[in-house]
Design an enzyme around this catalytic site. Sequence first.
Site, mmCIF file in Angstrom:
data_model
loop_
_atom_site.group_PDB
_atom_site.id
_atom_site.type_symbol
_atom_site.label_atom_id
_atom_site.label_comp_id
_atom_site.label_asym_id
_atom_site.label_seq_id
_atom_site.Cartn_x
_atom_site.Cartn_y
_atom_site.Cartn_z
ATOM 1 N N LYS A 52 -4.155 -44.671 34.486
ATOM 2 C CA LYS A 52 -2.818 -44.116 34.553
ATOM 3 C C LYS A 52 -2.771 -42.534 34.342
ATOM 4 O O LYS A 52 -1.983 -41.974 35.129
ATOM 5 C CB LYS A 52 -1.958 -44.650 33.083
ATOM 6 C CG LYS A 52 -1.611 -46.283 33.541
ATOM 7 C CD LYS A 52 -1.132 -47.024 32.383
ATOM 8 C CE LYS A 52 -1.095 -48.505 32.906
ATOM 9 N NZ LYS A 52 -0.505 -49.202 31.753
ATOM 10 N N GLN A 96 0.582 -49.016 25.464
ATOM 11 C CA GLN A 96 -0.296 -50.111 25.967
ATOM 12 C C GLN A 96 -0.381 -51.328 25.227
ATOM 13 O O GLN A 96 -0.638 -51.112 24.024
ATOM 14 C CB GLN A 96 -1.756 -49.332 26.149
ATOM 15 C CG GLN A 96 -2.590 -50.203 27.012
ATOM 16 C CD GLN A 96 -2.105 -50.381 28.438
ATOM 17 O OE1 GLN A 96 -1.420 -49.673 29.170
ATOM 18 N NE2 GLN A 96 -2.704 -51.542 29.025
ATOM 19 N N ASP A 119 7.995 -48.471 31.346
ATOM 20 C CA ASP A 119 7.286 -49.969 31.713
ATOM 21 C C ASP A 119 8.346 -51.118 31.943
ATOM 22 O O ASP A 119 8.058 -52.031 32.383
ATOM 23 C CB ASP A 119 6.472 -50.269 30.545
ATOM 24 C CG ASP A 119 5.045 -50.355 30.584
ATOM 25 O OD1 ASP A 119 4.427 -50.311 31.756
ATOM 26 O OD2 ASP A 119 4.219 -50.105 29.460
HETATM 27 N N1 GUN Z 1 -0.801 -54.453 29.218
HETATM 28 C C1 GUN Z 1 -1.012 -55.166 30.285
HETATM 29 N N2 GUN Z 1 -0.340 -54.552 31.417
HETATM 30 C C2 GUN Z 1 0.431 -53.558 30.846
HETATM 31 C C3 GUN Z 1 1.483 -52.759 31.272
HETATM 32 O O1 GUN Z 1 2.089 -52.975 32.482
HETATM 33 N N3 GUN Z 1 2.177 -52.031 30.423
HETATM 34 C C4 GUN Z 1 1.610 -51.792 29.044
HETATM 35 N N4 GUN Z 1 2.267 -50.748 28.472
HETATM 36 N N5 GUN Z 1 0.717 -52.440 28.708
HETATM 37 C C5 GUN Z 1 0.193 -53.439 29.549
#
Ligand code: GUN
Length: 292
Positions: A52, A96, A119
């Site tokens: 990311k 995350q 998100d």
């Molecule tokens: N863990 C697995 N997928 C995601 C996601 O799309 N965003 C976040 N913040 N954590 C994750």
Amino acid sequence: MKILDGKQTSNDIKDELAEKVLQLKQAGKRPPHLAAVLVGNDGASLTYVGSKVRSCEKIGFDSTLIRLEETISEDELLDQIDKLNNDETLDGFIVQLPLPKHIDEEKVLMAVDPEKDVDGFHPANFGKMALDMEAFIPATPFGIMELLRRYKLDISGKHAVVIGRSHIVGRPMSILLSQKGNPGNATVTLTHSRTQNLAKITRSADVVVSALGVPNFLKADMVKDGAIIIDVGITRVPDENHPKGYVITGDVDYEAVKEKSSYITPVPGGVGPMTIAMLLQNTYLAYSRKHL
Ligand code: GUN
């Protein structure tokens, strides 16, 4: 069978965003800024967050990675979120998941300012999405909708079967597929671990979205000829022959299922890169709401 190329499509989206950043910079404006909070040292989470941040750099967004100790208290994490909520140089941030067991995930996600919740995990955004209002849509289901849209796949009136009811993928996916619009208007069945006769249901599907996390779960005899297959699985399966010691494996028995499908997403190179592209898209949306 045609491949739904998430790698290429995500690169197209990133190129479009990079062009917008260039225009902002030419107009003397700062670029969008995304922050990611990573608690602990989970290998997979480190990889995702790293991707990311690198993607931000590639397209000219500012990015900040905040790494916190596995042992951090819930209150300290909430303080950190408060800081990010009030940081005017920041347009959006993500925490995350998963978080360590001693931290209440729900409490943390509720603490994120919905205006910065790129998100789309805060109930305010989830509720707006369910009501067809403008909202941040969770990046993985958003990426799948965008893939369907860019490949001009018409799912109106078709039977879409979602496997898995997670808050991040399955549940929002079921809402988006059934929404009015294009892509959308599907008749949706949301299946999960308690579903009876799953194979019978998937065999009647024109579209299958599998977000279960069980490698090679969806077999050829579970799908109908000509179905569209979307594989959200990204399980690390140990493999001594691979330099990393594992291979990323999807939910779909790809080699067999691809022969029956009309369109299919590969793993890797399908849904994964789309998730990152849509997170960036959401960050741009957060920025443009405040600054454009
Ligand atoms: N863990 C697995 N997928 C995601 C996601 O799309 N965003 C976040 N913040 N954590 C994750």
